[in-house]
Design a protein around this motif. Structure first.
Motif, short mmCIF file in Angstrom:
data_model
loop_
_atom_site.label_atom_id
_atom_site.label_comp_id
_atom_site.label_asym_id
_atom_site.label_seq_id
_atom_site.Cartn_x
_atom_site.Cartn_y
_atom_site.Cartn_z
N LEU A 168 0.83 -1.21 0.00
CA LEU A 168 0.00 0.00 0.00
C LEU A 168 0.86 1.25 0.00
O LEU A 168 0.54 2.24 -0.66
CB LEU A 168 -0.93 0.00 1.23
CG LEU A 168 -2.04 -1.05 1.24
CD1 LEU A 168 -2.74 -1.10 2.58
CD2 LEU A 168 -3.06 -0.75 0.13
N VAL A 169 1.97 1.21 0.73
CA VAL A 169 2.86 2.38 0.79
C VAL A 169 3.53 2.61 -0.57
O VAL A 169 3.54 3.72 -1.10
CB VAL A 169 3.92 2.22 1.90
CG1 VAL A 169 4.92 3.39 1.86
CG2 VAL A 169 3.26 2.16 3.27
N PHE A 170 4.06 1.53 -1.15
CA PHE A 170 4.72 1.68 -2.46
C PHE A 170 3.72 2.16 -3.52
O PHE A 170 4.03 3.02 -4.33
CB PHE A 170 5.37 0.36 -2.89
CG PHE A 170 6.68 0.10 -2.22
CD1 PHE A 170 7.77 0.96 -2.40
CD2 PHE A 170 6.86 -1.00 -1.40
CE1 PHE A 170 8.99 0.73 -1.78
CE2 PHE A 170 8.08 -1.24 -0.77
CZ PHE A 170 9.14 -0.38 -0.96
N LYS A 171 2.51 1.61 -3.47
CA LYS A 171 1.49 2.02 -4.43
C LYS A 171 1.16 3.51 -4.24
O LYS A 171 1.05 4.27 -5.20
CB LYS A 171 0.23 1.16 -4.24
CG LYS A 171 -0.86 1.46 -5.24
CD LYS A 171 -2.14 0.70 -4.89
CE LYS A 171 -3.33 1.40 -5.54
NZ LYS A 171 -4.55 1.30 -4.74
N ALA A 172 1.02 3.90 -2.99
CA ALA A 172 0.68 5.30 -2.71
C ALA A 172 1.78 6.24 -3.17
O ALA A 172 1.52 7.34 -3.68
CB ALA A 172 0.41 5.49 -1.21
N LEU A 173 3.03 5.81 -3.03
CA LEU A 173 4.16 6.68 -3.39
C LEU A 173 4.40 6.70 -4.90
O LEU A 173 5.13 7.57 -5.39
CB LEU A 173 5.43 6.21 -2.68
CG LEU A 173 5.46 6.41 -1.15
CD1 LEU A 173 6.70 5.75 -0.56
CD2 LEU A 173 5.43 7.89 -0.80
N ALA A 174 3.79 5.75 -5.61
CA ALA A 174 4.05 5.64 -7.05
C ALA A 174 3.19 6.59 -7.86
O ALA A 174 2.75 6.27 -8.96
CB ALA A 174 3.82 4.18 -7.49
N ASP A 175 2.95 7.78 -7.35
CA ASP A 175 2.12 8.74 -8.07
C ASP A 175 2.59 10.15 -7.72
O ASP A 175 2.69 10.50 -6.54
CB ASP A 175 0.66 8.56 -7.64
CG ASP A 175 -0.24 9.57 -8.32
OD1 ASP A 175 -0.81 9.23 -9.37
OD2 ASP A 175 -0.35 10.72 -7.82
N PRO A 176 2.87 10.96 -8.75
CA PRO A 176 3.45 12.30 -8.48
C PRO A 176 2.51 13.21 -7.69
O PRO A 176 2.99 13.99 -6.86
CB PRO A 176 3.72 12.86 -9.88
CG PRO A 176 2.96 12.01 -10.83
CD PRO A 176 2.78 10.67 -10.19
N THR A 177 1.20 13.12 -7.93
CA THR A 177 0.28 13.98 -7.17
C THR A 177 0.33 13.63 -5.68
O THR A 177 0.33 14.51 -4.82
CB THR A 177 -1.16 13.81 -7.69
OG1 THR A 177 -1.16 14.09 -9.09
CG2 THR A 177 -2.11 14.75 -6.97
N ARG A 178 0.37 12.35 -5.40
CA ARG A 178 0.38 11.95 -3.99
C ARG A 178 1.71 12.31 -3.33
O ARG A 178 1.74 12.71 -2.16
CB ARG A 178 0.09 10.45 -3.87
CG ARG A 178 -1.34 10.12 -4.29
CD ARG A 178 -1.80 8.77 -3.81
NE ARG A 178 -1.24 7.67 -4.57
CZ ARG A 178 -1.83 7.12 -5.64
NH1 ARG A 178 -2.97 7.59 -6.08
NH2 ARG A 178 -1.25 6.12 -6.25
N ARG A 179 2.80 12.22 -4.09
CA ARG A 179 4.09 12.66 -3.50
C ARG A 179 4.07 14.17 -3.28
O ARG A 179 4.60 14.67 -2.28
CB ARG A 179 5.26 12.24 -4.42
CG ARG A 179 5.46 10.73 -4.49
CD ARG A 179 6.82 10.38 -5.06
NE ARG A 179 7.01 10.86 -6.42
CZ ARG A 179 6.69 10.16 -7.52
NH1 ARG A 179 6.17 8.95 -7.41
NH2 ARG A 179 6.90 10.67 -8.71
N PHE A 180 3.43 14.89 -4.20
CA PHE A 180 3.29 16.34 -4.04
C PHE A 180 2.51 16.67 -2.75
O PHE A 180 2.91 17.53 -1.96
CB PHE A 180 2.57 16.91 -5.27
CG PHE A 180 2.33 18.40 -5.21
CD1 PHE A 180 3.30 19.30 -5.62
CD2 PHE A 180 1.11 18.90 -4.75
CE1 PHE A 180 3.07 20.67 -5.56
CE2 PHE A 180 0.87 20.27 -4.69
CZ PHE A 180 1.85 21.16 -5.09
#
Lengths: 106, 147
Positions: free
Chosen positions: A6-18
């Motif tokens: 879940l963490v890797f999936k969540a981090l695999a998106d630029p908007t969510r990292r933003f």
């Protein structure tokens, strides 16, 4: 999915990292505040925040009438301990071995 | 992590494979805290939460605001182990323990009222992470965190 997935999936998106970076700069923000920094519908931002919450990277707390979003750094720390520290140490020791070898043969 | 603006509320949350009672004991009993909390002996007595260092020095002595085992513990926070931190205003720490499915417990730690304690806020940020991951490791493996 495991917690790590879940963490890797969540981090695999630029908007969510933003969004995480905005919370890192200043924690405890409302949806409206976060939304104002993105060219995206409120619904879109909510969807991204939900993924971050599911991964435990964002924790919401009520304060009066407001729902505030906080960055929870623990899951990233656990990923770091599990996936980064280990390999970092091996790299460092490989470099140290190389240094010793080069210096001995010099 | 030093570039972040100090905020007045810090939230940490993690899931631990343990019962709420085990988590409660681990955060309130010295035989557990010495194994993951910078070797501190933490004791709850007479409405105070006291923390002692390995040589018996007083690291913390704060009022307990709420004590509801094994669900909720709220206490004031003032670090006595560093004169700069000790000079700052008192802040507040809340531990929330919630049982989940499958023998997992959710632990949320909120450190707030840090407006008058910016150095404390910066100092505890890395510290809580270390303490909480050590707590998780201790409860799940029975061993303190290595290193």
């Amino acid at each position: 999915m495991t917690p790590d997935d879940l963490v890797f999936k969540a981090l695999a998106d630029p908007t969510r990292r933003f969004l995480l970076d905005r919370l890192f700069e200043r924690d405890g923000r409302t949806l409206t505040e976060l939304e104002s920094e993105l060219e995206m519908t409120r619904f879109g931002v909510m969807k991204h925040l939900r993924v971050l919450e599911d991964a435990g990277l964002v924790v919401t707390r009520r304060q009066g009438r407001e729902k505030l979003h906080f960055l929870n750094p623990v899951p990233i720390r656990l990923i770091h301990d599990r996936w980064i520290d280990k390999y970092k140490e091996r790299r460092v020791s490989a470099l140290l071995d190389l240094k010793t070898q080069l210096e001995e043969s010099a | 992590m030093t570039t972040a603006t100090a905020t007045t509320t810090q939230v940490y949350q993690l899931f631990i494979k343990a019962t709420p009672e085990q988590v409660w004991d681990a955060i309130t009993k010295p035989e557990f805290t010495t194994r993951y909390f910078y070797a501190a002996r933490i004791e709850l007595t007479d409405g105070r939460r006291r923390a002692y260092g390995p040589d018996g020095e007083l690291w913390g002595d704060s009022a307990i605001l709420e004590e509801d085992p094994p669900r909720r513990l709220v206490h004031e926070w003032q670090a006595l182990y560093d004169p700069e931190l000790a000079a700052e205003e008192t802040s507040r720490v809340t531990w929330e323990i919630e049982p989940q499915d499958d023998g997992v417990t959710k632990l949320t730690l909120v450190h707030d009222r840090l407006d008058g304690a910016p150095k404390t806020a910066e100092s505890v940020a890395g510290g809580w992470m270390y303490v909480l991951s050590g707590l998780k490791t201790l409860l799940e493996t029975g061993e303190p965190l290595a290193g």
